[in-house]
Design an enzyme around this catalytic site. Structure first.
Site, short mmCIF file in Angstrom:
data_model
loop_
_atom_site.label_atom_id
_atom_site.label_comp_id
_atom_site.label_asym_id
_atom_site.label_seq_id
_atom_site.Cartn_x
_atom_site.Cartn_y
_atom_site.Cartn_z
N CYS A 106 59.29 -0.20 30.40
CA CYS A 106 60.60 0.41 30.83
C CYS A 106 61.65 0.36 29.46
O CYS A 106 61.37 0.84 28.30
CB CYS A 106 61.29 -0.07 31.97
N HIS A 136 56.86 1.60 36.34
CA HIS A 136 56.80 0.21 36.90
C HIS A 136 55.63 -0.12 37.73
O HIS A 136 55.86 -0.26 39.12
CB HIS A 136 58.12 -0.27 37.48
N GLU A 171 54.04 -2.44 38.36
CA GLU A 171 53.96 -3.78 38.79
C GLU A 171 54.83 -3.91 39.97
O GLU A 171 54.37 -5.07 40.74
CB GLU A 171 54.37 -4.81 37.64
#
Length: 308
Positions: free
Chosen positions: A142, A235, A237
């Site tokens: 990001c 993202h 994660e």
């Protein structure tokens, strides 16, 4: 992990063409094996949440990974206790003479600031320069990806008219890259950001390859030709509740925040959360670690410097 097959087996060449990771017996016998040394530069304010999310992904392979958490010495963290940082984190100054097989540089909630006005920018550029000589492969996430585009290639970000917020479909463009081995041709990933980089600037930069992109979220997975630097705009994660927590936080502050797209059932914030991204997120991190495991020098002192 690779499957070891007899040299000359017809299936070997067929599977290699299909991007299945096979290895002949001769290479397997000559491999040196040791734990991978991976550092996480955690720029997020809620460090314990982010470290848990990333460690969960890194732990989901048979590979042994020795982890080092890094924080910015030039920034005072207000959301993480000093005791936690002292117990589990080091600074760049403490590790600048070490070498790592892999490094992850996370996002950060500083999108609206010009890069040079971020209070730890000088330290950040030191770390990005460090990755050229002391890290085999660096994964930027990001804002971390945007910062690396800017520092290494002069590609700047621009502010979006509305926050990109939701879980979006992406198309696979480079099917034979080891980083996306096993990916479906279309897959989903969460995004949550106010800024973007232009796809044409990335494509016009020698040495960068767009592996996957979205018609809504733009370039998602980008890598250098040698995969020493990897840029991940989404993202993967994120946990089940992460976007919901962001949505409720911003609503609580009275901000004009839209419901995250493709996240709640029927886009209804009272509905169930539908996870569409975790399988490919786990696969991506496993592929990245496997690439690092196979290609990094056994003796990191012999690491060849990265040249953009």
């Amino acid at each position: 992990m690779p499957i070891i097959v007899p040299k000359g087996l017809p299936a070997y060449d067929i599977l290699r063409e299909e991007n299945v990771f096979v290895m002949n017996e001769q290479r397997a016998r000559t491999q040196d094996i040791r734990p991978l040394h991976v550092a996480i530069v955690n720029l997020m304010p809620t460090k314990e949440v982010t470290e848990t999310q990333l460690i969960r992904l890194l732990a989901n392979t048979p590979l042994q990974v020795e982890l080092q958490l890094l924080t910015m010495d030039s920034h005072e963290s207000t959301h993480t206790s000093r005791q936690h940082l002292e117990n589990f984190y080091k600074t760049y100054e403490e590790i600048k003479n070490q070498r790592f097989d892999g490094m992850i540089i996370t996002g950060a909630p500083v999108e609206f600031l010009p890069y040079e006005e971020v209070d730890y920018w000088d330290e950040m550029t030191d770390i990005m320069e460090f990755t050229k000589t002391n890290v085999f492969s660096t994964l930027h996430i990001c804002w971390g990806a945007q910062a690396a585009y800017y520092h290494h290639y002069g590609i700047d970000k621009y502010v979006l008219p509305q926050k990109l917020f939701g879980v979006y479909p992406h198309r696979l463009l480079e099917k034979n890259s080891p980083l996306v081995r096993g990916f479906d041709e279309e897959f989903y990933a969460p995004h949550s950001r106010h800024t973007q980089v232009r796809a044409e600037e990335i494509r016009n930069t020698p040495g960068l390859r767009v592996l996957a992109e979205s018609s809504v979220a733009g370039p998602h997975i980008v890598a250098t030709d040698n995969m020493r630097w990897v840029f991940f705009q989404g993202h993967g994660e994120y946990d089940r509740e992460t976007l919901k927590a962001e949505y409720e936080r911003d609503r609580g502050k009275g901000l004009d925040i839209q419901v995250p797209e493709n996240y709640f059932e029927n886009d209804d914030p009272e509905g169930e959360i539908i996870i569409r991204w975790s399988g490919h997120a786990n696969l991506f991190y496993a592929n990245w670690l496997n690439f690092v495991y196979q290609e990094t020098p056994y003796d990191l002192n012999t690491l060849v410097p990265m040249k953009p």
